[in-house]
Motif scaffolding. Structure first.
Motif, PDB file in Angstrom:
ATOM      1  N   THR A 180       0.838  -1.183   0.000  1.00 28.60           N
ATOM      2  CA  THR A 180       0.000   0.000   0.000  1.00 28.60           C
ATOM      3  C   THR A 180       0.879   1.240   0.000  1.00 28.60           C
ATOM      4  OG1 THR A 180      -1.659  -1.191   1.262  1.00 28.60           O
ATOM      5  CG2 THR A 180      -1.814   1.204   1.248  1.00 28.60           C
ATOM      6  N   LEU A 181       0.595   2.157  -0.894  1.00 32.34           N
ATOM      7  CA  LEU A 181       1.333   3.408  -0.952  1.00 32.34           C
ATOM      8  C   LEU A 181       0.771   4.380   0.063  1.00 32.34           C
ATOM      9  CD1 LEU A 181       1.557   3.870  -4.823  1.00 32.34           C
ATOM     10  CD2 LEU A 181       3.337   3.051  -3.295  1.00 32.34           C
ATOM     11  N   SER A 182       1.636   5.208   0.614  1.00 31.88           N
ATOM     12  CA  SER A 182       1.177   6.249   1.535  1.00 31.88           C
ATOM     13  C   SER A 182       0.634   7.422   0.726  1.00 31.88           C
ATOM     14  CB  SER A 182       2.333   6.712   2.419  1.00 31.88           C
ATOM     15  OG  SER A 182       3.274   7.451   1.652  1.00 31.88           O
ATOM     16  N   LEU A 183      -0.064   8.305   1.404  1.00 30.28           N
ATOM     17  CA  LEU A 183      -0.585   9.497   0.735  1.00 30.28           C
ATOM     18  C   LEU A 183       0.561  10.299   0.140  1.00 30.28           C
ATOM     19  CD1 LEU A 183      -3.130  11.111   0.071  1.00 30.28           C
ATOM     20  CD2 LEU A 183      -2.853  12.307   2.257  1.00 30.28           C
ATOM     21  N   TYR A 184       1.665  10.379   0.842  1.00 29.01           N
ATOM     22  CA  TYR A 184       2.841  11.093   0.343  1.00 29.01           C
ATOM     23  C   TYR A 184       3.325  10.473  -0.972  1.00 29.01           C
ATOM     24  CZ  TYR A 184       7.592  12.978   0.217  1.00 29.01           C
ATOM     25  OH  TYR A 184       8.756  13.601  -0.166  1.00 29.01           O
ATOM     26  N   GLY A 243      -3.050  19.698  -5.336  1.00 29.16           N
ATOM     27  CA  GLY A 243      -3.701  20.775  -4.608  1.00 29.16           C
ATOM     28  C   GLY A 243      -2.831  21.468  -3.581  1.00 29.16           C
ATOM     29  N   ILE A 244      -3.336  22.620  -3.141  1.00 25.66           N
ATOM     30  CA  ILE A 244      -2.573  23.465  -2.224  1.00 25.66           C
ATOM     31  C   ILE A 244      -2.439  22.864  -0.823  1.00 25.66           C
ATOM     32  CG2 ILE A 244      -3.089  25.596  -3.460  1.00 25.66           C
ATOM     33  CD1 ILE A 244      -5.263  26.193  -1.401  1.00 25.66           C
ATOM     34  N   TYR A 245      -3.355  22.019  -0.431  1.00 30.40           N
ATOM     35  CA  TYR A 245      -3.279  21.405   0.893  1.00 30.40           C
ATOM     36  C   TYR A 245      -2.203  20.317   0.967  1.00 30.40           C
ATOM     37  CZ  TYR A 245      -7.494  23.803   2.408  1.00 30.40           C
ATOM     38  OH  TYR A 245      -8.397  24.764   2.769  1.00 30.40           O
ATOM     39  N   TYR A 246      -1.628  19.949  -0.160  1.00 31.05           N
ATOM     40  CA  TYR A 246      -0.662  18.858  -0.200  1.00 31.05           C
ATOM     41  C   TYR A 246       0.699  19.312  -0.720  1.00 31.05           C
ATOM     42  CZ  TYR A 246      -4.973  16.413   0.530  1.00 31.05           C
ATOM     43  OH  TYR A 246      -6.176  16.014   1.049  1.00 31.05           O
ATOM     44  N   GLN A 247       0.996  20.595  -0.584  1.00 31.13           N
ATOM     45  CA  GLN A 247       2.276  21.098  -1.067  1.00 31.13           C
ATOM     46  C   GLN A 247       3.389  20.959  -0.038  1.00 31.13           C
ATOM     47  OE1 GLN A 247       1.594  25.063  -2.513  1.00 31.13           O
ATOM     48  NE2 GLN A 247       0.568  24.337  -4.346  1.00 31.13           N
ATOM     49  N   GLU A 248       3.045  21.013   1.238  1.00 29.06           N
ATOM     50  CA  GLU A 248       4.068  20.927   2.279  1.00 29.06           C
ATOM     51  C   GLU A 248       3.790  19.733   3.186  1.00 29.06           C
ATOM     52  OE1 GLU A 248       5.091  24.504   4.304  1.00 29.06           O
ATOM     53  OE2 GLU A 248       4.566  25.727   2.574  1.00 29.06           O
ATOM     54  N   TRP A 249       4.847  19.035   3.516  1.00 26.49           N
ATOM     55  CA  TRP A 249       4.761  17.830   4.341  1.00 26.49           C
ATOM     56  C   TRP A 249       5.731  17.976   5.499  1.00 26.49           C
ATOM     57  CZ3 TRP A 249       1.494  13.784   2.777  1.00 26.49           C
ATOM     58  CH2 TRP A 249       0.907  13.972   1.512  1.00 26.49           C
ATOM     59  N   GLY A 267       1.166   8.513  13.279  1.00 28.42           N
ATOM     60  CA  GLY A 267       0.698   7.147  13.413  1.00 28.42           C
ATOM     61  C   GLY A 267      -0.301   6.759  12.332  1.00 28.42           C
ATOM     62  N   ILE A 268      -1.029   7.735  11.808  1.00 30.30           N
ATOM     63  CA  ILE A 268      -2.031   7.474  10.763  1.00 30.30           C
ATOM     64  C   ILE A 268      -1.429   7.614   9.366  1.00 30.30           C
ATOM     65  CG2 ILE A 268      -4.201   8.286   9.747  1.00 30.30           C
ATOM     66  CD1 ILE A 268      -4.947   9.293  12.605  1.00 30.30           C
ATOM     67  N   TYR A 269      -0.699   8.716   9.133  1.00 33.69           N
ATOM     68  CA  TYR A 269      -0.217   9.047   7.793  1.00 33.69           C
ATOM     69  C   TYR A 269       1.165   8.490   7.471  1.00 33.69           C
ATOM     70  CZ  TYR A 269      -4.144  12.235   7.536  1.00 33.69           C
ATOM     71  OH  TYR A 269      -5.410  12.761   7.496  1.00 33.69           O
ATOM     72  N   GLY A 270       1.879   8.018   8.473  1.00 34.82           N
ATOM     73  CA  GLY A 270       3.245   7.572   8.256  1.00 34.82           C
ATOM     74  C   GLY A 270       4.203   8.710   8.534  1.00 34.82           C
ATOM     75  N   PRO A 271       5.451   8.578   8.112  1.00 36.99           N
ATOM     76  CA  PRO A 271       6.450   9.583   8.481  1.00 36.99           C
ATOM     77  C   PRO A 271       6.211  10.967   7.873  1.00 36.99           C
ATOM     78  CG  PRO A 271       7.377   8.004   6.934  1.00 36.99           C
ATOM     79  CD  PRO A 271       6.013   7.504   7.303  1.00 36.99           C
ATOM     80  N   HIS A 272       5.545  11.031   6.730  1.00 40.73           N
ATOM     81  CA  HIS A 272       5.285  12.313   6.071  1.00 40.73           C
ATOM     82  C   HIS A 272       3.839  12.734   6.346  1.00 40.73           C
ATOM     83  CE1 HIS A 272       9.062  12.193   3.846  1.00 40.73           C
ATOM     84  NE2 HIS A 272       8.822  10.903   3.684  1.00 40.73           N
ATOM     85  N   ILE A 273       3.676  13.893   6.967  1.00 35.08           N
ATOM     86  CA  ILE A 273       2.354  14.357   7.381  1.00 35.08           C
ATOM     87  C   ILE A 273       1.939  15.566   6.546  1.00 35.08           C
ATOM     88  CG2 ILE A 273       0.984  15.212   9.316  1.00 35.08           C
ATOM     89  CD1 ILE A 273       3.265  14.039  11.128  1.00 35.08           C
ATOM     90  N   PRO A 274       0.776  15.485   5.880  1.00 35.94           N
ATOM     91  CA  PRO A 274       0.263  16.667   5.161  1.00 35.94           C
ATOM     92  C   PRO A 274      -0.448  17.574   6.181  1.00 35.94           C
ATOM     93  CG  PRO A 274      -1.247  14.842   4.879  1.00 35.94           C
ATOM     94  CD  PRO A 274      -0.112  14.330   5.709  1.00 35.94           C
ATOM     95  N   LEU A 275       0.312  18.446   6.848  1.00 35.75           N
ATOM     96  CA  LEU A 275      -0.238  19.206   7.973  1.00 35.75           C
ATOM     97  C   LEU A 275      -1.464  20.023   7.597  1.00 35.75           C
ATOM     98  CD1 LEU A 275       2.877  20.481   9.928  1.00 35.75           C
ATOM     99  CD2 LEU A 275       1.307  18.629  10.487  1.00 35.75           C
ATOM    100  N   ALA A 276      -1.409  20.720   6.483  1.00 35.23           N
ATOM    101  CA  ALA A 276      -2.549  21.570   6.096  1.00 35.23           C
ATOM    102  C   ALA A 276      -3.784  20.715   5.841  1.00 35.23           C
ATOM    103  CB  ALA A 276      -2.199  22.397   4.863  1.00 35.23           C
ATOM    104  N   ALA A 277      -3.630  19.609   5.142  1.00 37.41           N
ATOM    105  CA  ALA A 277      -4.774  18.756   4.809  1.00 37.41           C
ATOM    106  C   ALA A 277      -5.324  18.053   6.047  1.00 37.41           C
ATOM    107  CB  ALA A 277      -4.374  17.728   3.753  1.00 37.41           C
ATOM    108  N   ALA A 278      -4.445  17.475   6.872  1.00 41.97           N
ATOM    109  CA  ALA A 278      -4.907  16.764   8.066  1.00 41.97           C
ATOM    110  C   ALA A 278      -5.575  17.729   9.045  1.00 41.97           C
ATOM    111  CB  ALA A 278      -3.737  16.045   8.738  1.00 41.97           C
ATOM    112  N   GLY A 279      -4.978  18.898   9.214  1.00 40.50           N
ATOM    113  CA  GLY A 279      -5.576  19.902  10.098  1.00 40.50           C
ATOM    114  C   GLY A 279      -6.913  20.393   9.577  1.00 40.50           C
ATOM    115  N   HIS A 280      -7.004  20.591   8.263  1.00 40.39           N
ATOM    116  CA  HIS A 280      -8.274  21.049   7.680  1.00 40.39           C
ATOM    117  C   HIS A 280      -9.339  19.955   7.769  1.00 40.39           C
ATOM    118  CE1 HIS A 280     -10.807  23.750   5.438  1.00 40.39           C
ATOM    119  NE2 HIS A 280     -11.171  22.720   4.682  1.00 40.39           N
ATOM    120  N   LEU A 281      -8.930  18.704   7.636  1.00 36.08           N
ATOM    121  CA  LEU A 281      -9.887  17.609   7.806  1.00 36.08           C
ATOM    122  C   LEU A 281     -10.455  17.639   9.221  1.00 36.08           C
ATOM    123  CD1 LEU A 281     -11.397  15.108   6.895  1.00 36.08           C
ATOM    124  CD2 LEU A 281      -9.334  13.763   7.348  1.00 36.08           C
TER     125      LEU A 281
END
Length: 177
Positions: free
Chosen positions: A38-42, A48-54, A90-104
């Motif tokens: 399984t591939l991670s979201l990263y 999109g703009i919510y996935y530009q910074e990890w 713990g959910i997203y793996g080592p790379h976290i899409p902060l803007a997207a996860a926070g907005h969710l």
């Protein structure tokens, strides 16, 4: 000659080569195919703009929390933020899409999505939140540029858009006001 680990230009070139291979339908060298892991979201490189910074917290959870608590205290806002980041890791793996996860999380707090799912699936609000973040981490939900939440199909899957692109299937929630 500098190694790839210390040479920023080599790292950028390798990253660009992987991105171009994904866009052309190839796979990363030395990696297994999507069907066997399984591939991670990263790895899926969502648009999109919510996935530009990890973000990638360095160190173990215990080490990271110890540093924050030592600097700011156990009950500080910084410690609460770091606990949230480690939960995301713990959910997203080592790379976290902060803007997207926070907005969710904002969507889940400011809309009736959690309440409606809690009622329909018979789960707790916490269980629904965790499940939605898990679906997001797998690329099954994405935050669009306007802040709305969409059910999606990741690239390289049987139902992805033409050319193996992301398919935005159904808007689940409009952007919170």
């Amino acid at each position: 000659m500098a190694s790839k680990k210390t040479n920023p230009a080599a790292r950028r070139a390798q990253k660009n080569a992987r991105r171009n291979a994904r866009k052309q339908g190839g796979s990363r060298p030395g990696r297994t195919s999507r069907s066997s892991r399984t591939l991670s979201l990263y790895d899926l490189d969502p648009p999109g703009i919510y996935y530009q910074e990890w973000d990638k917290p360095t160190g173990t959870d215990v080490e990271v929390m110890a540093k924050v608590i030592e600097s700011f205290g156990t009950d500080s806002r910084e410690a609460a933020t770091m606990r949230l980041l480690l939960e995301y890791r713990g959910i997203y793996g080592p790379h976290i899409p902060l803007a997207a996860a926070g907005h969710l999380d904002v969507i889940l707090q400011d809309t009736d999505l959690v309440a409606s799912l809690t009622e329909s699936v018979g789960s707790t609000a916490g269980g629904v939140r965790e499940s939605l973040h898990s679906l997001h981490a797998q690329g099954m939900l994405l935050v669009a540029d306007d802040g709305s939440l969409w059910m999606t199909v990741p690239p390289g899957t049987p139902y992805s858009a033409a050319g193996g692109q992301w398919a935005f299937v159904e808007q689940k929630v409009a952007a919170p006001a």
